[in-house]
Motif scaffolding. Sequence first.
Motif, PDB file in Angstrom:
ATOM      1  N   GLU A  43       8.118   0.111   4.705  1.00 32.72           N
ATOM      2  CA  GLU A  43       7.529  -0.999   5.459  1.00 32.72           C
ATOM      3  C   GLU A  43       6.360  -1.619   4.676  1.00 32.72           C
ATOM      4  O   GLU A  43       5.464  -0.902   4.250  1.00 32.72           O
ATOM      5  CB  GLU A  43       7.042  -0.409   6.803  1.00 32.72           C
ATOM      6  N   GLY A  44       6.407  -2.909   4.467  1.00 32.23           N
ATOM      7  CA  GLY A  44       5.278  -3.604   3.827  1.00 32.23           C
ATOM      8  C   GLY A  44       5.202  -3.454   2.321  1.00 32.23           C
ATOM      9  O   GLY A  44       4.201  -3.832   1.711  1.00 32.23           O
ATOM     10  N   ILE A  45       6.268  -2.936   1.685  1.00 32.64           N
ATOM     11  CA  ILE A  45       6.228  -2.694   0.243  1.00 32.64           C
ATOM     12  C   ILE A  45       6.091  -4.006  -0.547  1.00 32.64           C
ATOM     13  O   ILE A  45       5.727  -3.990  -1.724  1.00 32.64           O
ATOM     14  CB  ILE A  45       7.475  -1.880  -0.222  1.00 32.64           C
ATOM     15  N   VAL A  78       0.384  -1.797  -0.052  1.00 34.80           N
ATOM     16  CA  VAL A  78       1.406  -0.765   0.161  1.00 34.80           C
ATOM     17  C   VAL A  78       2.075  -0.414  -1.167  1.00 34.80           C
ATOM     18  O   VAL A  78       2.306   0.759  -1.483  1.00 34.80           O
ATOM     19  CB  VAL A  78       2.457  -1.228   1.195  1.00 34.80           C
ATOM     20  N   TYR A  79       2.363  -1.429  -1.961  1.00 34.00           N
ATOM     21  CA  TYR A  79       2.990  -1.190  -3.269  1.00 34.00           C
ATOM     22  C   TYR A  79       2.085  -0.293  -4.126  1.00 34.00           C
ATOM     23  O   TYR A  79       2.544   0.660  -4.766  1.00 34.00           O
ATOM     24  CB  TYR A  79       3.240  -2.530  -3.965  1.00 34.00           C
ATOM     25  N   ARG A  80       0.807  -0.588  -4.115  1.00 34.88           N
ATOM     26  CA  ARG A  80      -0.165   0.177  -4.913  1.00 34.88           C
ATOM     27  C   ARG A  80      -0.238   1.621  -4.413  1.00 34.88           C
ATOM     28  O   ARG A  80      -0.307   2.569  -5.209  1.00 34.88           O
ATOM     29  CB  ARG A  80      -1.526  -0.502  -4.775  1.00 34.88           C
ATOM     30  N   LYS A  81      -0.211   1.783  -3.100  1.00 37.74           N
ATOM     31  CA  LYS A  81      -0.289   3.125  -2.509  1.00 37.74           C
ATOM     32  C   LYS A  81       0.899   3.987  -2.950  1.00 37.74           C
ATOM     33  O   LYS A  81       0.797   5.203  -3.023  1.00 37.74           O
ATOM     34  CB  LYS A  81      -0.310   2.995  -0.975  1.00 37.74           C
ATOM     35  N   HIS A  82       2.024   3.337  -3.230  1.00 35.06           N
ATOM     36  CA  HIS A  82       3.207   4.081  -3.673  1.00 35.06           C
ATOM     37  C   HIS A  82       3.315   4.131  -5.189  1.00 35.06           C
ATOM     38  O   HIS A  82       4.413   4.166  -5.746  1.00 35.06           O
ATOM     39  CB  HIS A  82       4.466   3.486  -3.045  1.00 35.06           C
ATOM     40  N   GLY A  83       2.185   4.081  -5.846  1.00 33.17           N
ATOM     41  CA  GLY A  83       2.196   4.251  -7.304  1.00 33.17           C
ATOM     42  C   GLY A  83       2.333   2.972  -8.090  1.00 33.17           C
ATOM     43  O   GLY A  83       2.478   3.002  -9.318  1.00 33.17           O
ATOM     44  N   GLY A  84       2.315   1.837  -7.410  1.00 29.20           N
ATOM     45  CA  GLY A  84       2.488   0.557  -8.087  1.00 29.20           C
ATOM     46  C   GLY A  84       1.346   0.231  -9.037  1.00 29.20           C
ATOM     47  O   GLY A  84       0.210   0.637  -8.818  1.00 29.20           O
ATOM     48  N   GLU A 117      13.056 -10.243  -3.765  1.00 29.74           N
ATOM     49  CA  GLU A 117      12.723 -10.478  -2.368  1.00 29.74           C
ATOM     50  C   GLU A 117      12.025  -9.262  -1.775  1.00 29.74           C
ATOM     51  O   GLU A 117      11.046  -9.376  -1.055  1.00 29.74           O
ATOM     52  CB  GLU A 117      14.029 -10.781  -1.612  1.00 29.74           C
ATOM     53  N   LYS A 118      12.541  -8.078  -2.110  1.00 28.63           N
ATOM     54  CA  LYS A 118      12.013  -6.852  -1.493  1.00 28.63           C
ATOM     55  C   LYS A 118      10.828  -6.287  -2.260  1.00 28.63           C
ATOM     56  O   LYS A 118       9.935  -5.697  -1.666  1.00 28.63           O
ATOM     57  CB  LYS A 118      13.117  -5.785  -1.456  1.00 28.63           C
ATOM     58  N   ALA A 174       2.781 -12.862  -3.856  1.00 25.98           N
ATOM     59  CA  ALA A 174       2.485 -11.592  -4.509  1.00 25.98           C
ATOM     60  C   ALA A 174       1.624 -11.814  -5.764  1.00 25.98           C
ATOM     61  O   ALA A 174       0.718 -11.023  -6.059  1.00 25.98           O
ATOM     62  CB  ALA A 174       3.784 -10.869  -4.864  1.00 25.98           C
ATOM     63  N   ILE A 175       1.910 -12.889  -6.494  1.00 30.45           N
ATOM     64  CA  ILE A 175       1.110 -13.187  -7.693  1.00 30.45           C
ATOM     65  C   ILE A 175      -0.336 -13.469  -7.296  1.00 30.45           C
ATOM     66  O   ILE A 175      -1.278 -12.987  -7.940  1.00 30.45           O
ATOM     67  CB  ILE A 175       1.730 -14.383  -8.456  1.00 30.45           C
ATOM     68  N   ALA A 176      -0.528 -14.200  -6.211  1.00 29.91           N
ATOM     69  CA  ALA A 176      -1.894 -14.483  -5.741  1.00 29.91           C
ATOM     70  C   ALA A 176      -2.615 -13.171  -5.420  1.00 29.91           C
ATOM     71  O   ALA A 176      -3.800 -13.009  -5.732  1.00 29.91           O
ATOM     72  CB  ALA A 176      -1.845 -15.396  -4.517  1.00 29.91           C
ATOM     73  N   GLU A 177      -1.890 -12.224  -4.819  1.00 30.71           N
ATOM     74  CA  GLU A 177      -2.495 -10.918  -4.529  1.00 30.71           C
ATOM     75  C   GLU A 177      -2.877 -10.188  -5.816  1.00 30.71           C
ATOM     76  O   GLU A 177      -3.911  -9.533  -5.895  1.00 30.71           O
ATOM     77  CB  GLU A 177      -1.511 -10.038  -3.747  1.00 30.71           C
TER      78      GLU A 177
END
Lengths: 447, 179
Positions: free
Chosen positions: A13-15, A20-26, A97-98, A137-140
């Motif tokens: 959820e929220g990947i 969230v992406y960072r929390k999962h090792g991103g 997309e995901k 996502a790029i803005a983030e």
Amino acid sequence: MGRKLLTEHINVEGIHTFDVYRKHGGYASVEKALKTMSPEEVVEEVKASGLRGRGGAGFPTGMKWSFLAKPEGKPRYLVCNADESEPGTFKDRYLMEKLPHLLIEGMITSSYALGARTSYIYIRGELLYVLRILEKAIAEAYANGFLGENILGSGYSLDLHVHPGGGAYICGEETALLESLEGKRGNPRNKPPFPAVWGLYGCPTVVNNVESIATVPWIITNTAAEYAKFGIGRSAGTKLISAGGNINKPGVYEIELGVPVEEFIYSDEYCGGIWKGRDMKAVIAGGSSVPILPKELILKTANGEDRLMTYESLSDGGFATGTMLGSGGFFVMDDQTCIVRHTWTLARFYHHESCGQCSPCREGTGWMEKVLHRIEHGHGHMHDIDLLVSVAKQIEGNTICPLGDAAAWPVAAAVRHFREEFEWHVKHPQAATAPGAVFNKAESVLA
Amino acid sequence: MDQTVEKPQVQFSEGAMAEIRRYLSHYPADRQKSAILPILHIAQAEFGGWVSPEVMDKVAEILNIQPIEVYEVATFYTMFNLKPVGKHVLEVCRTGPCMLRGSDQLIEHLENRLGCKVGETSADGNFTLKTVECLASCGTGPMLQVREQFYENLDPASADQMLEDLKALTVRKPWEENY
Ligand SMILES: Cc1cc2nc3c(=O)[nH]c(=O)nc-3n(C[C@H](O)[C@H](O)[C@H](O)COP(=O)(O)O)c2cc1C
Ligand code: SF4
Ligand code: FES
């Protein structure tokens, strides 16, 4: 269950958000590369991983990177090929997309390796909704210091932009893509010079597929040696396969290279077998440009070995009895499929998409479409079948870009493996054009 | 009153101009022509789903290039409509993989429902029916696209529902609120 390297967290959820992406090792690969590795070391690592381009041709990614002309005051560019237009292929769309941040992470790490200060993602214009996901996502990434000036205090700076196409399959060909990015018609360039020497705006450029770039973070974070443990021989790692056609479970599957084709089609982990309880007639395994194979030959090679999902196994037997892994656009036809009609839609596609620069492609694709239309609609002659083969032969190898070959191969292969079905259309035009009529070798009393 | 054909006012809104300026900033100062495709997309959204010669001239003016340079690009790429279209353009995928999943039947169904053929606009002006090549959605065919939206796994019932929803929809532009 095979191990997933790219899509392990795809359903979290929220990947699609940075946090969230960072929390999962991103973004670990960006930290590791920028803080502890030189650009050359990143290139060497990708080379050692054995990663091959996932856009279709399968050219080793690290080797392509090492061809990039040495810096001489000119900017260098990395351009991501997100044009995904090869019929049967929808893996890059799914990934972007995901997991938009996975592609962005890959672009940053790869741009660093190549010494690019501005990079572009060229996405097909029909996917504007995905462009908006990527832009968010790029803005983030900018807001969190992973893009822009002096990333993570490393002294390395990068700008990343998404550029929409306008609806043209040919812009997936890398030099047409560069022309298009420069604001022109998508006419492929003569090669050489290759983009590594003369690419975007006349500067050294690397063009890579979305999936290729999205694989780089895993390799850098976990090392090339770990990556090379997946897959078989020169088919290292995992591959996204977009499975479609007449199967129970269409979708995108990340497989470890080496899964048997039979398992991929019939197991519930993947395609889940043929729909409506039918039998399988044929498969196009790597996007519409690769040769179609009948059931017997897709499951087993001509030598009777199990066919595997690897570059080598799928191409075993050459074009006589084999095919290609291509882009991973895998689509299955059931026993109710009319091969002539299907081949006609593909010929129409290539004719529609030919840029028109070279006469063998421009005229030949139109000719093949016309002849197939004639056979499919009950006006064909026996000699039309050989005419198709002869036109295909005259296109092959005689054009500026590989679209000509891509148009010729599917038609030649359909006739090679399903000639009887073409003949049946010619001999029995009324039966062949009746609604829902399909040639069936076993039952046919007409043939 | 004299009812002459309405020509679109070729004046981009402030929202559209902001988008255009954002794209222009992505390319080197001497390579602004690169923005031509993004700007044509913005123009098409701004001016009712198609780009007229007047609109293309305006794009040339913004980019400081010759109009012919815009015409040759706009005519090469299939996404740009060069003639007026209905309120919604239905772009149905017709390529092999979608055909395997029923695109022939979907196209026939839509032609019957709309009372027009592929390439034509329905009498009420709501829908233009187009066929396009593979939209990278082959696993969820038959499918079609309307502006930026994909409608996937369509059957007659869901296609009819989609038509009803679209009729009632207020079309917004990407840079407007509630887009
Ligand atoms: C007609 C044609 C269409 C192509 N379309 C695509 C495409 O949509 N996506 C893609 O990644 N590569 C496509 N390619 C391959 C590219 O030219 C190029 O080889 C690829 O982007 C290189 O990336 P890779 O080495 O990472 O695979 C196409 C090639 C041809 C000849
Ligand atoms: S092979 Fe076809 S698509 Fe490629 S450059 Fe020639 S005409 Fe254009
Ligand atoms: S064939 Fe229709 S989306 Fe690919």
